[in-house]
Design an enzyme around this catalytic site. Structure first.
Site, PDB file in Angstrom:
ATOM      1  N   THR A   1      98.013  15.412  45.220  1.00  0.00           N
ATOM      2  CA  THR A   1      98.995  16.338  45.884  1.00  0.00           C
ATOM      3  C   THR A   1      99.385  17.535  44.754  1.00  0.00           C
ATOM      4  O   THR A   1      99.854  17.315  43.967  1.00  0.00           O
ATOM      5  CB  THR A   1     100.259  15.787  46.374  1.00  0.00           C
ATOM      6  OG1 THR A   1      99.754  14.782  47.279  1.00  0.00           O
ATOM      7  CG2 THR A   1     100.945  16.972  47.195  1.00  0.00           C
ATOM      8  N   GLU A   2      99.158  18.776  45.141  1.00  0.00           N
ATOM      9  CA  GLU A   2      99.378  19.961  44.258  1.00  0.00           C
ATOM     10  C   GLU A   2      98.757  19.837  42.752  1.00  0.00           C
ATOM     11  O   GLU A   2      99.515  20.303  41.901  1.00  0.00           O
ATOM     12  CB  GLU A   2     100.978  20.109  44.236  1.00  0.00           C
ATOM     13  CG  GLU A   2     101.401  20.136  45.516  1.00  0.00           C
ATOM     14  CD  GLU A   2     101.214  21.292  46.562  1.00  0.00           C
ATOM     15  OE1 GLU A   2     100.704  22.362  45.902  1.00  0.00           O
ATOM     16  OE2 GLU A   2     101.461  21.212  47.902  1.00  0.00           O
ATOM     17  N   LEU A   3      97.731  19.162  42.616  1.00  0.00           N
ATOM     18  CA  LEU A   3      96.999  18.848  41.336  1.00  0.00           C
ATOM     19  C   LEU A   3      98.140  18.299  40.583  1.00  0.00           C
ATOM     20  O   LEU A   3      97.962  18.355  39.290  1.00  0.00           O
ATOM     21  CB  LEU A   3      96.577  20.047  40.828  1.00  0.00           C
ATOM     22  CG  LEU A   3      95.138  20.561  41.699  1.00  0.00           C
ATOM     23  CD1 LEU A   3      94.433  21.651  40.538  1.00  0.00           C
ATOM     24  CD2 LEU A   3      94.421  19.665  41.998  1.00  0.00           C
TER      25      LEU A   3
ATOM     26  N   TRP B   1      99.714  22.433  39.890  1.00  0.00           N
ATOM     27  CA  TRP B   1      99.208  23.812  40.080  1.00  0.00           C
ATOM     28  C   TRP B   1     100.102  24.754  40.424  1.00  0.00           C
ATOM     29  O   TRP B   1      99.811  25.800  40.586  1.00  0.00           O
ATOM     30  CB  TRP B   1      97.813  23.935  40.574  1.00  0.00           C
ATOM     31  CG  TRP B   1      97.904  23.686  42.090  1.00  0.00           C
ATOM     32  CD1 TRP B   1      98.918  23.354  42.957  1.00  0.00           C
ATOM     33  CD2 TRP B   1      96.789  23.901  42.880  1.00  0.00           C
ATOM     34  NE1 TRP B   1      98.567  23.351  44.205  1.00  0.00           N
ATOM     35  CE2 TRP B   1      97.168  23.576  44.518  1.00  0.00           C
ATOM     36  CE3 TRP B   1      95.418  24.045  42.959  1.00  0.00           C
ATOM     37  CZ2 TRP B   1      96.438  23.655  45.526  1.00  0.00           C
ATOM     38  CZ3 TRP B   1      94.603  24.247  43.963  1.00  0.00           C
ATOM     39  CH2 TRP B   1      95.018  23.939  45.077  1.00  0.00           C
TER      40      TRP B   1
END
Lengths: 381, 480
Positions: free
Chosen positions: B143-145, B294
């Site tokens: 999730t979300e890097l 990220w």
């Protein structure tokens, strides 16, 4: 710049937001070099070094004016038309004496001073600004007294500029008084955050109402929400601070709802800060609120606020909870949530306090001076 | 020779309803079907349908390759509301030029709060991808890097060959994102997002005051050509195409022309992530002892757990893990997991309106505070469901016509008042209400309060002391 300012109430004797706002604005303006001759119907009983106070009561000895005594306007309403007229005559006399003082403009606060403003303009031939802190439409819940409404309407039609305390109020003036939008400027109220904020413990959680007991302020919605909350969480005290024509009715209603052991009516109090210091949340369920200075007061005392969307202050506050005044379920839900979820309360309190610090009268005075300059330029041209 | 690895993340949360304290225990559902369907229809029309059509044409026309991660919660919604969109993704995967990247099914922050739940959600996602696309993913993105070394180890143990994360200077320092790296502590490979070239499309594409505006496909290709290294990882939200950048910005035209412009240079090619790690050896080891993501300029988790409301909501949600799983109740478990979707916490973020601007980002709630209120109320409802009843309601006031009228004039509206009143009560009054023949208090508790357990318990109490003790213990338990 020299300004003839016309007001109706002034600290330390004041009834509501109007007195505080006109006092704070004058103070901030004078710091910026604006010289103010402030005319009041009565004597505030105190001297201020930042402006010259002239009382029509003291000046116009021949007029049978009742001195301003700090009673609620509605109570002596039958005397009010006479007082308004006498004030206007007093102001006219004062204006005549000020002809050679180089007055640049007249700034009049709320309808009681509008007639006086118009008369003074006849004498001084300078621009007239009318500052609307609330309209008869707000105060009367949509059933305006024609006498007051007409003074407001005529005044605003004839004024060179109208200042409204919010876009909410500006809209009202456009819709209900037919004043063209471009003639109205918005100047929000502000607050000076106290240096030290007092917090005190109370034996239970405290939900605070603070305001006049009138239809406009929505005390009945507060009571209905209280009833719902007490059923869920009996460990909550509701404080209703203030007085007004609906006070008796509200006390009776609390009895009918069987919540008199949880709801307390204080009447008028000398120091509202005492109540902010024990409050866990402040609720302003106004039906129609031109601005709502108490919301800023509460925040500056680190009390989270729940405010009606039908208010001017909701245009400028982000860190608060907003409700429709008629949605009692939602009001109760939000009050309970603030009481129940401590991070919510803490964040509303901290972020709200930070936010309210940005509302300074200093900035508003700059804006006001801008409006002054614009209107002077416009009239000259 | 430069390889371009083009990867899109596809996700829509299952949004929750406005949920009041008074809704707790009412049986009201948590998820806003109507709103979710509305948003899904809109994004399908604006983004998924036109973009998939273009991607399919590009694959047919050029040697174009693209990889996707599609969250489980989106796949569920596609199955329910937009099967034709799901079909278009399946068609793309069937071309063989599309690789699916794995993640947590619920687009959750599970890695931060529960490693066990993290593994379970990855497994669920693998199962869903197998079921709908017949692919077994080899590459992982969180999730979300969100990433750190420990996560690399865990997904490596689960059989993944590489992890995608952000190519931030925080971890790269002076190094380039255009090479394959190896994780510290495991031999899993790292594919690092080239954030400048990615954000040129995702964020800056339609920004008029950007000095490169307007961005054309040939200009972009020239930047690719000028970038040294083995591989350029262009990672972004799928919704860039048609939603973040509207059709009117020319984003679809840009996409249509991009492969041709990039492939004009015979040294360039498009590659899938699993091809990248076969093709290039890692050039160095990178250590990431802290969590990165990220997001925002901070590249951290502050958008999801940066404030106290967010942290409280997340902690309370994950503290229910064991109790939720113990129920073995499918709907409770699935609701609990849907509440884990990171978007719910994002809506509670307050950092953007430090400067008073609350309109900077999309939020289905009026304010972050409202998002928190509904979420916490739902969590409390879920707690009740886990316990199998709604015991806290026993502490509430009874309706006015059901209050207990005591012989000595006292009136009790709830259990606490009863306890307080018993203390003051004379023995005579007590005996009037409690005798061999009857126990008025127990009856009132059974019939009005509704707490049968307590009523049964005190039915046999003959003394004030024993009744009060039982009552006070019960109140303590109910208050927990």
């Amino acid at each position: 710049m020299r300004v003839l300012m016309l007001g109706w109430e002034f600290p330390p004797k004041h009834i509501g937001g109007l007195g505080i706002a006109s006092y704070e604005l004058s103070k901030a303006l004078s710091k910026k070099g604006v010289e103010i001759f402030f005319v009041l119907p009565g004597d505030p009983g105190k001297d201020y070094n930042f402006l010259k106070i002239i009382s029509t009561y003291v000046e116009a000895v021949n007029s049978p004016l009742t001195p301003y005594a700090g009673t609620s306007m509605s109570l002596n309403f039958f005397n009010l038309p006479r007082e308004v007229d006498n004030f206007a005559l007093g102001v006219e006399k004062i204006a005549k004496r000020l002809i050679d003082e180089g007055i640049d403009l007249i700034h009049a606060h709320d309808w009681m001073t509008f007639k006086a403003g118009l008369l003074a303009r006849e004498v001084l031939h300078v621009p007239l600004i009318l500052h609307v802190h609330s309209t008869e439409i707000d105060r009367s819940g949509g059933n305006p007294n024609p006498y007051v409404y007409n003074i407001e309407k005529e005044g605003m039609e004839k004024a060179d500029l109208v200042i409204a305390v919010s876009n909410f109020t500006k809209k009202r003036i456009v819709e209900y008084y037919g004043i063209p939008e471009e003639k109205i400027k918005v100047l929000y109220n502000a607050i000076e955050v106290p240096k030290k904020v007092k917090r005190k413990k109370f034996r239970s959680k405290v939900v605070l109402y603070l305001g006049r007991f009138t239809l406009q302020k929505g005390p009945d919605y507060f009571l209905k929400a209280a009833k719902k909350i007490i059923q869920k969480d009996p460990d909550v005290t509701f404080l209703m601070v203030g007085e007004g024509e609906m006070l008796g009715e509200m006390i009776e209603k609390a009895c009918r709802l069987g919540i008199t052991d949880k709801v307390f009516f204080t009447g008028r109090v000398p120091d509202v800060n005492e109540f902010y210091s024990i409050a866990d949340v402040y609720v302003m369920p106004s039906v129609s609120e031109p601005f709502g200075l108490t919301a800023l007061e509460a925040l500056s005392n680190k009390v989270p606020v729940i405010i009606s969307k039908q208010s001017g202050v909701s245009e400028v506050l982000s860190h608060c909870l907003k409700v429709d005044f008629w949605d009692v379920d939602d009001i109760a839900n939000k009050i309970l949530s603030v009481l129940k979820y401590s991070p919510l309360k803490k964040m509303l309190e901290e972020n709200g306090f930070t936010e309210v610090k940005n509302f300074s009268w200093d900035k508003q005075a700059d804006k006001c001076i801008e409006y002054y300059k614009e209107v002077i330029k416009k009239i000259k041209a | 020779m430069v390889s371009v690895c083009f990867y899109l993340h596809v996700h829509q949360p299952i949004r929750i309803k406005k949920f009041s304290i008074f809704d707790i225990g009412s049986g009201k559902g948590y998820f806003d079907e109507e709103k979710n369907k509305f948003y899904l229809d809109r994004i399908a029309r604006k983004s998924y349908i036109p973009t998939n059509k273009i991607l399919l044409e590009l694959i047919k026309k050029y040697d174009f390759k693209v990889s996707f991660s599609i969250t489980g919660v989106l796949l569920e919604q596609l199955e329910k509301y937009a099967p034709e969109v799901l079909k278009s993704f399946q068609d793309l995967v069937d071309t063989g030029n599309v690789e699916l990247v794995s993640e947590t099914y619920y687009h959750s922050l599970a890695w931060v709060f529960s490693k066990d739940e993290f593994r379970r959600q990855v497994k669920l996602q693998e199962k869903k991808l197998k079921e709908l696309f017949g692919q077994k993913p080899k590459i992982f993105r969180n999730t979300e890097l969100i990433y750190n070394d420990d996560m690399g180890k865990v997904v490596s143990d689960m059989g993944y060959k590489a992890v995608m994360t952000e190519g931030t200077e925080k971890i790269l320092e002076w190094r380039s994102p255009c090479y394959v790296y190896e994780a510290s502590g495991s031999n899993i490979k790292l594919l690092l997002k080239h954030y400048r070239l990615s954000d040129d499309i995702a964020f800056r594409f339609s920004t008029p005051y950007w000095n490169e505006y307007p961005l054309t496909a040939d200009k972009y290709a020239s930047w690719i050509n000028a970038t040294p290294g083995n591989v350029i990882n262009i990672f972004m939200d799928y919704e860039t195409f048609g939603e973040h950048q509207w059709k009117e910005t020319g984003i679809f035209e840009f996409l249509k022309h991009l492969p041709r412009e990039i492939l004009k240079n015979p040294n360039n090619e498009f590659v899938l992530p699993s091809e990248v790690i076969k093709k290039f050896k890692p050039v160095a080891t990178i250590s990431v002892p802290f969590l990165i993501s990220w997001a925002d300029t901070e590249r951290d988790l502050s958008a999801w757990i940066g404030n106290e409301m967010q942290r409280t909501a997340a902690r309370e949600l994950y503290s229910l893990e064991n109790d939720v799983l113990k129920t073995k109740d499918k709907s409770i478990i699935s609701d609990w997991r849907k509440l884990q979707t990171a978007d719910h916490f994002y809506y509670m973020c307050t950092k953007w309106f430090a400067d008073g601007d609350i309109h900077k980002y999309f939020n289905p709630y009026e304010s972050p505070y409202e998002a928190f209120i509904s979420f916490m109320n739902i969590l409390n409802d879920l707690k009740n469901r886990i316990r199998g009843d709604s015991m806290s309601k026993y502490l509430e006031n009874v309706p006015d016509d059901k209050v207990f009228w005591c012989r000595d004039g006292q009136i009790f509206k709830n259990l606490k008042e009863l306890l307080f009143g018993l203390e003051k009560m004379s023995d005579e009054t007590f005996k009037f209400h409690v005798s061999k023949e009857k126990n008025d208090f127990a009856n009132w508790i059974r019939d009005v309060i509704g707490d049968e357990k307590l009523a049964k318990d005190i039915m046999k109490s003959r003394t004030k002391k024993s009744l009060m003790k039982k009552l006070s213990n019960r109140i303590k338990k109910l208050e927990k």
